[in-house]
Design a protein around this motif. Structure first.
Motif, PDB file in Angstrom:
ATOM      1  N   LEU A   1       0.828  -1.203   0.000  1.00  0.00           N
ATOM      2  CA  LEU A   1       0.000   0.000   0.000  1.00  0.00           C
ATOM      3  C   LEU A   1       0.865   1.257   0.000  1.00  0.00           C
ATOM      4  O   LEU A   1       0.585   2.224  -0.717  1.00  0.00           O
ATOM      5  N   PHE A   2       1.919   1.239   0.804  1.00  0.00           N
ATOM      6  CA  PHE A   2       2.831   2.377   0.840  1.00  0.00           C
ATOM      7  C   PHE A   2       3.469   2.596  -0.529  1.00  0.00           C
ATOM      8  O   PHE A   2       3.623   3.729  -0.988  1.00  0.00           O
ATOM      9  N   ALA A   3       3.832   1.516  -1.196  1.00  0.00           N
ATOM     10  CA  ALA A   3       4.433   1.627  -2.526  1.00  0.00           C
ATOM     11  C   ALA A   3       3.469   2.246  -3.523  1.00  0.00           C
ATOM     12  O   ALA A   3       3.877   2.964  -4.436  1.00  0.00           O
TER      13      ALA A   3
ATOM     14  N   LEU B   1       9.867  -3.264  -2.700  1.00  0.00           N
ATOM     15  CA  LEU B   1      10.774  -3.198  -3.842  1.00  0.00           C
ATOM     16  C   LEU B   1      10.169  -3.880  -5.066  1.00  0.00           C
ATOM     17  O   LEU B   1      10.248  -3.355  -6.189  1.00  0.00           O
ATOM     18  N   GLY B   2       9.575  -5.048  -4.874  1.00  0.00           N
ATOM     19  CA  GLY B   2       8.976  -5.757  -5.993  1.00  0.00           C
ATOM     20  C   GLY B   2       7.809  -5.009  -6.611  1.00  0.00           C
ATOM     21  O   GLY B   2       7.533  -5.160  -7.807  1.00  0.00           O
ATOM     22  N   THR B   3       7.123  -4.184  -5.802  1.00  0.00           N
ATOM     23  CA  THR B   3       5.987  -3.423  -6.316  1.00  0.00           C
ATOM     24  C   THR B   3       6.432  -2.265  -7.207  1.00  0.00           C
ATOM     25  O   THR B   3       5.830  -2.001  -8.247  1.00  0.00           O
TER      26      THR B   3
ATOM     27  N   PRO C   1       8.324  -8.307 -14.103  1.00  0.00           N
ATOM     28  CA  PRO C   1       7.027  -7.910 -13.579  1.00  0.00           C
ATOM     29  C   PRO C   1       7.167  -7.087 -12.297  1.00  0.00           C
ATOM     30  O   PRO C   1       8.032  -7.373 -11.472  1.00  0.00           O
ATOM     31  N   HIS C   2       6.328  -6.056 -12.158  1.00  0.00           N
ATOM     32  CA  HIS C   2       6.278  -5.341 -10.890  1.00  0.00           C
ATOM     33  C   HIS C   2       4.832  -5.361 -10.397  1.00  0.00           C
ATOM     34  O   HIS C   2       4.068  -6.219 -10.802  1.00  0.00           O
ATOM     35  N   GLY C   3       4.494  -4.458  -9.491  1.00  0.00           N
ATOM     36  CA  GLY C   3       3.164  -4.513  -8.901  1.00  0.00           C
ATOM     37  C   GLY C   3       3.018  -5.706  -7.963  1.00  0.00           C
ATOM     38  O   GLY C   3       3.981  -6.126  -7.319  1.00  0.00           O
ATOM     39  N   ILE C   4       1.824  -6.259  -7.896  1.00  0.00           N
ATOM     40  CA  ILE C   4       1.546  -7.363  -6.974  1.00  0.00           C
ATOM     41  C   ILE C   4       2.391  -8.587  -7.318  1.00  0.00           C
ATOM     42  O   ILE C   4       2.932  -9.259  -6.420  1.00  0.00           O
TER      43      ILE C   4
ATOM     44  N   ALA D   1       5.807  -8.044  -6.075  1.00  0.00           N
ATOM     45  CA  ALA D   1       5.858  -8.159  -4.609  1.00  0.00           C
ATOM     46  C   ALA D   1       5.907  -9.615  -4.179  1.00  0.00           C
ATOM     47  O   ALA D   1       6.670  -9.988  -3.272  1.00  0.00           O
ATOM     48  N   ILE D   2       5.101 -10.469  -4.823  1.00  0.00           N
ATOM     49  CA  ILE D   2       5.101 -11.897  -4.492  1.00  0.00           C
ATOM     50  C   ILE D   2       6.456 -12.520  -4.826  1.00  0.00           C
ATOM     51  O   ILE D   2       7.007 -13.307  -4.038  1.00  0.00           O
ATOM     52  N   LEU D   3       7.014 -12.167  -6.003  1.00  0.00           N
ATOM     53  CA  LEU D   3       8.346 -12.660  -6.371  1.00  0.00           C
ATOM     54  C   LEU D   3       9.382 -12.244  -5.332  1.00  0.00           C
ATOM     55  O   LEU D   3      10.247 -13.035  -4.951  1.00  0.00           O
ATOM     56  N   GLY D   4       9.295 -10.998  -4.890  1.00  0.00           N
ATOM     57  CA  GLY D   4      10.251 -10.505  -3.902  1.00  0.00           C
ATOM     58  C   GLY D   4      10.162 -11.256  -2.590  1.00  0.00           C
ATOM     59  O   GLY D   4      11.178 -11.652  -2.011  1.00  0.00           O
ATOM     60  N   LEU D   5       8.936 -11.466  -2.102  1.00  0.00           N
ATOM     61  CA  LEU D   5       8.759 -12.158  -0.824  1.00  0.00           C
ATOM     62  C   LEU D   5       9.248 -13.602  -0.903  1.00  0.00           C
ATOM     63  O   LEU D   5       9.954 -14.082  -0.007  1.00  0.00           O
ATOM     64  N   LEU D   6       8.863 -14.305  -1.976  1.00  0.00           N
ATOM     65  CA  LEU D   6       9.311 -15.688  -2.115  1.00  0.00           C
ATOM     66  C   LEU D   6      10.828 -15.766  -2.264  1.00  0.00           C
ATOM     67  O   LEU D   6      11.486 -16.614  -1.658  1.00  0.00           O
ATOM     68  N   GLY D   7      11.387 -14.873  -3.060  1.00  0.00           N
ATOM     69  CA  GLY D   7      12.825 -14.915  -3.316  1.00  0.00           C
ATOM     70  C   GLY D   7      13.658 -14.628  -2.089  1.00  0.00           C
ATOM     71  O   GLY D   7      14.661 -15.308  -1.840  1.00  0.00           O
ATOM     72  N   ILE D   8      13.259 -13.659  -1.273  1.00  0.00           N
ATOM     73  CA  ILE D   8      14.116 -13.254  -0.162  1.00  0.00           C
ATOM     74  C   ILE D   8      13.968 -14.178   1.051  1.00  0.00           C
ATOM     75  O   ILE D   8      14.915 -14.371   1.813  1.00  0.00           O
ATOM     76  N   PHE D   9      12.777 -14.780   1.214  1.00  0.00           N
ATOM     77  CA  PHE D   9      12.578 -15.672   2.359  1.00  0.00           C
ATOM     78  C   PHE D   9      13.003 -17.113   2.072  1.00  0.00           C
ATOM     79  O   PHE D   9      13.396 -17.834   2.989  1.00  0.00           O
TER      80      PHE D   9
END
Length: 395
Positions: A96-98, A282-284, A290-293, A296-304
């Motif tokens: 949301l902040f993004a 960052l992913g958003t 791809p950016h946006g949602i 964001a999902i790619l970023g969360l999966l990748g970093i965790f």
């Protein structure tokens, strides 16, 4: 630990994800209060051993601790729901902040966020108080804790935390062999050694293979996932250490501006849950598709993902390791060192970045009293501190 349902695990971790302010050290305090003190899902020594193990591994230590508790309570699905529940609130807030939500700005928002940070002071102080009493009951372990705290406080390097824990292990092997107490009972880890080896192999394959696939395919999606995965795989010593890795991976190639990067990092400090959810922001907003949602999902999966794979590789060996005589002595030293690390973090950054005067100290002190003497739920302390922070901004 008795078995439970994934839904039970999800609901508890969702509540924690909404209320756990203050960064990974504070999260460990919240988890201790919820799962050791209140629910008794895990005993103090096993919890401290688990924290010590996660401090050794790359990745987000508090999320790894939560993942492990969910795994022990409700199996693999419990681990997944623990991670989703704890991660979802802060990830949603940063997305949301993004997209431009301005609810963190203005005097009211600043006061609210400052009050929430004061909650972390009380939570961490309570964790230090409880862990000192149970894990540093003699001169040897108290000395190890103080030495670890001094190492952290006097060193500006990111490896100081790992060094303090390793020295704690060596000191425990030397000073704590005479202790008779063993870890209490069996801690059921529903991960076979075969699964652990598969997780380790997948971790290495992704770390080595993603850059190759990225070069061969030219896919921007793979490039983004690789940047997040590599940052998560190489970070030791807590969530804040990931900042320079992510900045190099995203600002360096021109995928976003330095100002946008730092604005998101500031917002990540202010929301509950793990700091690694900065990846959702960052992913958003990142420039490449791809950016946006989806980004964001790619970023969360990748970093965790890398931290969880390494954890799955280590967990099958943990319970048998901790029951050996030499390992018990080492873990006593590690547990004491963890207390020292927590005590150092209580001072810097928790205290130094939050308590700026007598009013702040008074709010933190009342929060500590509510937790320790009145046994109030953390949510009560969150509400009190947030309200006090808003009141202090009034003219």
């Amino acid at each position: 630990m008795r078995s439970g349902s994934p839904l039970e695990v999800f609901s508890i971790f969702l509540k924690l994800g909404l209320t756990c302010f203050g960064g990974p050290i504070a999260h460990i305090g919240y988890f201790r209060d919820e799962f050791v003190v209140r629910r008794k899902w895990i005993d103090e020594h096993a919890y401290a051993d688990l924290v010590g193990l996660c401090q050794f591994l790359p990745g987000p230590a508090s999320s790894q601790v939560g993942f492990s508790i969910g795994l022990m309570r409700a199996g693999y699905l419990g681990a997944l729901t623990a991670w989703i529940g704890f991660t979802l609130p802060s990830a949603a807030a940063l997305i949301l902040f993004a997209y431009g939500a301005g609810w963190l700005s203005g005097p009211f928002g600043a006061g609210l966020l400052h009050g929430l940070k004061l909650t972390a002071v009380a939570i961490v102080a309570q964790a230090v108080w409880g862990m000192v009493r149970s894990l540093c009951p003699d001169r040897a372990r108290a000395s190890i804790a103080v030495a670890a705290a001094i190492i952290i406080l006097l060193s500006a390097t990111s490896v100081a935390q790992i060094a303090a824990i390793m020295l704690g292990a060596l000191a425990g092997l030397w000073l704590c062999r005479s202790e008779a107490a063993a870890p209490s009972g069996h801690v059921a880890i529903p991960v076979s050694r075969r699964v652990g080896l598969m997780a380790l192999a997948l971790f290495v394959m992704l770390l080595a293979g993603l850059p190759l696939l990225r070069g061969l395919t030219g896919s921007t999606g793979l490039a983004l996932f690789d940047a997040f995965y590599r940052s998560g795989a190489l970070v030791f010593g807590g969530g804040h250490v990931v900042l320079p890795l992510l900045r190099e991976a995203f600002v360096g190639p021109g995928w976003l501006s330095d100002d946008a990067f730092l604005a998101g990092y500031g917002a990540a400090q202010a929301v509950p849950g793990p700091l690694f959810t900065f990846a959702a922001y960052l992913g958003t907003i990142v420039a490449p598709q791809p950016h946006g949602i989806i980004g964001a999902i790619l970023g969360l999966l990748g970093i965790f993902l890398p931290g969880m794979l390494v954890l799955l590789a280590a967990l099958p060996l943990w319970d048998s390791f901790r029951k050996r005589a030499g390992a018990q002595a080492m873990m006593r030293g590690i547990n004491a060192a963890v207390v020292g690390v927590l005590g150092a973090a209580l001072y810097d950054p928790v205290w130094t970045s939050t308590v700026h005067g007598p009013k702040d100290f008074a709010v933190a002190l009342v929060g500590f009293l509510l937790l320790v003497a009145w046994r109030a739920p953390p949510l009560v302390v969150v509400a009190f501190s947030a309200g006090a922070g808003v009141v202090m901004t009034l003219p």
